[in-house]
Design an enzyme around this catalytic site. Structure first.
Site, PDB file in Angstrom:
ATOM      1  N   GLU A 189       0.824  -1.217   0.000  1.00 24.67           N
ATOM      2  CA  GLU A 189       0.000   0.000   0.000  1.00 24.67           C
ATOM      3  C   GLU A 189       0.860   1.270   0.000  1.00 24.67           C
ATOM      4  OE1 GLU A 189      -2.850  -0.333   3.223  1.00 24.67           O
ATOM      5  OE2 GLU A 189      -4.072  -1.713   2.056  1.00 24.67           O
ATOM      6  N   GLU A 258      -6.701  -7.620  -1.131  1.00 25.16           N
ATOM      7  CA  GLU A 258      -7.386  -7.531   0.166  1.00 25.16           C
ATOM      8  C   GLU A 258      -8.844  -7.166  -0.046  1.00 25.16           C
ATOM      9  OE1 GLU A 258      -5.530  -4.998   3.076  1.00 25.16           O
ATOM     10  OE2 GLU A 258      -3.529  -5.809   2.705  1.00 25.16           O
TER      11      GLU A 258
END
Ligand SMILES: *[C@@H]1O[C@H](CO)[C@@H](O)[C@H](O)[C@H]1NC(C)=O
Ligand SMILES: *[C@@H]1O[C@H](CO)[C@@H](O)[C@H](O)[C@H]1NC(C)=O
Ligand SMILES: *[C@@H]1O[C@H](CO)[C@@H](O)[C@H](O)[C@H]1NC(C)=O
Ligand SMILES: *[C@@H]1O[C@H](CO)[C@@H](O)[C@H](O)[C@H]1NC(C)=O
Ligand SMILES: *[C@@H]1O[C@H](CO)[C@@H](O)[C@H](O)[C@H]1NC(C)=O
Length: 889
Positions: A189, A258
């Site tokens: 991320e 995710e």
């Protein structure tokens, strides 16, 4: 028919087939993994993959096989985990790959069950894990700046990533070596914070990609949330929905690393839940719109044992509302509904992998179809019989949040519930709709376990005649000193940064200084009726002030101003501060600079001669608690403390250690301890740190009824309002002995240990509700469906499938009605239509069994109880352990 059966077994059990051909020592026959614009290519074939997020240190090795097995049974092809650097290298150069950090063992277990592994090395992992996975010593590397174009950081990062890749290669864990590892991840991320680092961030990401590719792993690498990922790396999506996502190059596939199927919680917050109808909708939409790899974050969340919780303020439980709950038990209807979804998706896999892109058909203003046609075979391979039957698969979506809509598709009418997707593996027959849940609902219970104290003295707790607690005379106690307790203390001028001193060896840091107060000051305060005040620019996470050994005030927060009036005596006064970290920052830019404790100036105001600045005063420092460092919690060393018998008058008491012994509850059910009567602290069982505890209560409001329809966010479907965020804590079975288990607590704020109870955790009540309009079960499809002579259009009736936990059976039926039953689990009632033999039919099929199926049809209930009405079967049953756990007082 027999031939068809063989065909489907080969198609559906690709992993099994590979498994059988592997040579001894290998888990699989070696295969290569690559990718194209559509999907991962495993051993030459595109695959649609379902991945289950499981973090190995959030369970014990003894729990791993069962969690992996339940993931596989739930339809996962892949297990995904992060790698936790601070667990593996707590001290620089000293590695730990044992116990919960036995990564190789975990990966082998995944492989031996026939599943693949996606390993997200990071080494920054966020993960709501302490310091995002970074070891604390990394802050102390000279000149270091994390996650940017910084030579010292890059050197350390490369060393660790290489260490892991080399380990995988040495242990032959890559797919091309016969292991399960098919894909890796580097960084995590980073796109969320990249702009904070400017050009150096962009340089860093290029370096990360080259570094990773240079390690010779020979499997694809992903970077999640990384729009500018270099061409050699697959950029993937994280979020609640990723169906609009496109990779940053048309040659890369669409991956979802995710899918947040729940959420985490902080002390004093409510508990989030994500409805399975919405979760299934998000998954179906993803595959509908060309996605090909989807991971549940988390499939099993588990527990932040010890001080591994990140934060600040994340609770010890990392249950995450996952399909497998914190204790390793199946959560229903989440697990079962997703299993049904996965089976439906697998039926579409041949068409999904064959088509390069779907045909798009607009069905209405908020309704659309995506159709995947199997390519007509130009090469010598002809479609198999099975593939001819299912040479086209379609997804029909209704994204309207309110209305059910009837749509026309392929000349037929399909009714689509709001916010749902119907799956048609043959472009004709719906086998699954995301909003129609046939899976059972399970309600977990906590039951009184065997005697709690080895010193078998029990009493009934007056508030609840069913609860037992450890009686006073078996509890021992010892006070933790307030302030400096060892000759490891040191005195320096000025305020030191908390983590620089503690190195995170403990949450706690004491700061002591001495204040001289004159008679003039006292008079001054009296005359004006004011108090001197301690003022600190900024403190975190939990901060307390003591004057002359007595608590004067406290603050909770993340960099909050501290203002506390205090009372001083004439002469010398001890001013003592206690700074406490509650999980180190795990997200955001520059986390190495965040630190803990105190920031800015610290002064005393209200003195006659003006404010006193204490920022440059002499301060004496003490890291940690005496009990922590002298191992008051360990089996070997707890006896060294000056324990005395706990007397009831001494409750509640702050800064106190408690210990008691208890017997292990019989059987194999998970064990939980209720610390809801305690205030705030940490707990250990047999020397194992089960985590921080805190009875911080969540807001009273906000737990309104939850509607699955419409976009989910973590505040949408919360429970547990007005109650402590966490009262129950998991004690893994493998940490328990049969008797004399040592329970040790450090309590900061008060609380009553006499009310602590240990209980067994299991599924107590199960409910099913399946109507004639539900789709027939797909769980049979993967094996014998075709050979039974069924086709998608000629299928058996819907079924109700009920199951208890392993080692439990359906012991009683509270309700059963085939007809028009009303209500929902725990409050069913009969409707006007009711087959009189409902209870006996269900009893016959289910009583005394671990699991059972009941056909939902007129014939199963001896005829139609009411014509031209859609009938439903509703059942509520109880599960009980097969080993007697009854306990009589
Ligand atoms: C994998 O790819 C490598 C390099 O192209 C090749 O040498 C090897 O034989 C392949 N392995 C398998 C099992 O196909
Ligand atoms: C696809 O399936 C339909 C109906 O099952 C069949 O008529 C058609 O021939 C099939 N097409 C191919 C290319 O196999
Ligand atoms: C129970 O504990 C008390 C106090 O610690 C002790 O005197 C007694 O002997 C113990 N009883 C047993 C059965 O161990
Ligand atoms: C603090 O450390 C000094 C020097 O090591 C030692 O003499 C003193 O006793 C310590 N204080 C306490 C309370 O242990
Ligand atoms: C922590 O200590 C290092 C030296 O070890 C120092 O350079 C740094 O400034 C300190 N950080 C803070 C916030 O005091």
């Amino acid at each position: 028919m027999a031939v068809r059966g063989v065909l489907i077994v080969q198609l559906m059990s690709l992993t099994l087939t590979i498994h059988l051909l592997a040579v001894p020592g290998e888990l699989f026959k070696p295969f290569n993994v690559s990718y194209d614009h559509r999907a991962l290519i495993i051993d030459g074939k595109r695959r649609m993959l379902i991945s289950a997020g499981v973090h190995y240190p959030r369970a014990t090795p003894e729990m791993w096989p069962d969690i992996i097995e339940k993931s596989k049974e739930g339809g996962a092809d892949v297990i995904q985990s992060y790698v936790f650097w601070n667990g593996h290298e707590p001290t620089k150069g000293q590695y730990n790959f044992d116990g919960r950090y036995d990564l190789v063992k975990f990966i082998r277990l995944v492989g031996s069950s026939g599943l693949y592994l996606h390993l997200r090395i990071g080494p920054y992992v966020c993960a709501e894990w302490n310091f995002g996975g970074f070891p604390l010593w990394l802050r102390d590397v000279p000149g270091i700046e994390f996650r940017t174009d910084n030579a010292p950081f890059k050197e350390e990062m490369q060393r660790f990533v290489k260490k892991i890749v080399d380990l995988l290669r040495d242990k032959k864990l890559f797919c091309w070596q016969g292991g399960p590892v098919i894909m890796l991840q580097v960084e995590n991320e980073y796109g969320n914070i990249e702009s904070s680092y400017g050009k150096r961030g962009q340089e860093y990401i290029k370096w990360v990609a080259n570094m990773a590719l240079g390690l010779g792993a020979e499997v694809p690498w992903v970077m999640c949330q990384q729009k500018d990922a270099p061409s050699t790396i697959i950029n993937s999506c994280n979020g609640y929905y990723c169906d609009g996502f496109k990779a940053n190059s048309p040659s890369k596939p669409i991956f979802w690393t995710e899918n947040w199927d729940g959420w985490f919680s902080s002390w004093g917050e409510r508990l989030p839940h994500r409805p399975v109808e919405d979760l299934a909708f998000s998954v179906a939409r993803f595959f509908q719109r060309e996605g090909s790899f989807q991971n549940y974050y988390m499939y099993f969340g588990g527990t932040n044992f010890g001080r591994t919780a990140g934060g600040p303020f994340y609770i010890t439980s990392y249950d995450y509302d996952s399909p497998i709950d914190e204790y390793g038990l199946i959560r229903e209807p989440k697990w079962g509904h997703l299993k049904d979804l996965h089976t439906a998706l697998k039926l579409c896999e041949p068409a999904l992998v064959s088509a390069d892109s779907p045909q798009y058909i607009k069905l209405g203003p908020k309704q659309e179809a995506h159709v995947y046609h199997m390519k007509s075979q130009t090469d010598d391979l002809k479609l198999s019989e099975l593939e001819t039957l299912r040479n086209c698969s379609a997804f029909l979506a209704n994204i309207d949040e309110r209305k059910a809509v009837a749509v026309k598709f392929n000349g037929q009418t399909y009714n689509l519930p709001p916010w749902s997707v119907s799956i048609l593996p043959d472009c004709q027959n719906v086998v699954f709709n995301t909003a129609k849940v046939a899976a059972q609902t399970s309600i977990k219970i906590l039951e009184l376990s065997a005697p709690l104290s080895a010193n078998v003295s029990l009493k009934l707790h007056p508030a609840d005649q069913n609860e037992l607690s450890i009686i006073a005379n078996s509890w021992m106690t010892v006070k933790e000193p307030i302030g400096i307790w060892s000759d490891q203390n040191f005195t320096v001028k000025g305020i030191l940064e908390h983590l620089n001193v503690t190195k995170d060896r403990s949450d706690y840091l004491w700061y002591l200084t001495r204040i001289h107060v004159s008679n003039d000051d006292i008079k001054f305060w009296k005359e004006r009726n004011i108090s001197p005040t301690v003022m600190i620019d900024s403190v975190r996470d939990v901060f307390r002030v003591f004057v002359n050994g007595k608590i004067a005030g406290s603050a909770i927060g993340q960099w909050v101003k501290f203002v506390q009036p205090v009372q001083f005596l004439e002469g010398y006064n001890d001013l003592l501060l206690l700074s406490q970290a509650m999980g180190l920052q795990n997200s955001g830019a520059f986390i190495e600079k965040d630190g803990a404790g105190i920031r800015g100036r610290i002064k005393l105001t209200g003195f006659k001669n003006g404010d006193i600045d204490l920022s440059e005063s002499l301060w004496t420092y003490q890291v940690g608690l005496k009990g922590e460092f002298l191992n008051f919690y360990s089996l070997e060393e707890n006896e060294k403390a000056d324990w005395t018998k706990l007397s009831v008058d001494a409750i509640p008491s702050t800064f106190t250690w408690y210990k008691a012994y208890f017997s292990s509850p019989d059987g194999t059910d998970p064990v939980a301890i209720n610390l809801g009567s305690m205030g705030k602290g940490q707990a250990w069982v047999n020397g194992h740190h089960i985590g921080r505890y805190w009875s911080a209560v969540s807001p009273k409001d906000g737990c309104a009824k939850c509607d699955y329809r419409g976009a989910y966010n973590s505040g949408k479907c919360v429970t547990n309002c007005g109650r402590p965020t966490q009262s129950w804590y998991h004690i893994p079975r493998s940490w328990l002995k049969e008797s004399s288990n040592l329970l040790v607590l450090f309590e900061e704020t008060g609380g009553n240990p006499l009310e602590i109870v240990v209980k067994l955790y299991s599924t107590g009540v199960i409910c099913g509700q399946v109507s004639e309009s539900h789709y027939p079960p797909l769980r049979k499809l993967s094996n014998d469906y075709i050979s039974d002579g069924e086709t998608l259009s000629n299928r058996a009736n819907p079924e109700m499938f009920l199951h208890c936990d392993d080692g439990h059976v359906i012991s009683s039926l509270e309700f059963a009605s085939y007809g028009t039953p009303q209500g929902s689990c725990n409050k069913f009632s009969r409707g006007r239509c009711h087959a009189t033999n409902s209870l006996s039919v269900v009893s016959q099929a289910c009583l005394g069994k671990n699991s059972c199926t009941v056909e939902v049809s007129n014939s199963a209930f001896g005829g139609d109880p009411c014509h031209s009405i859609v009938k439903t079967l509703a059942v509520e049953a109880r599960c009980s352990s097969t080993s007697s756990i009854h306990f009589s007082v």
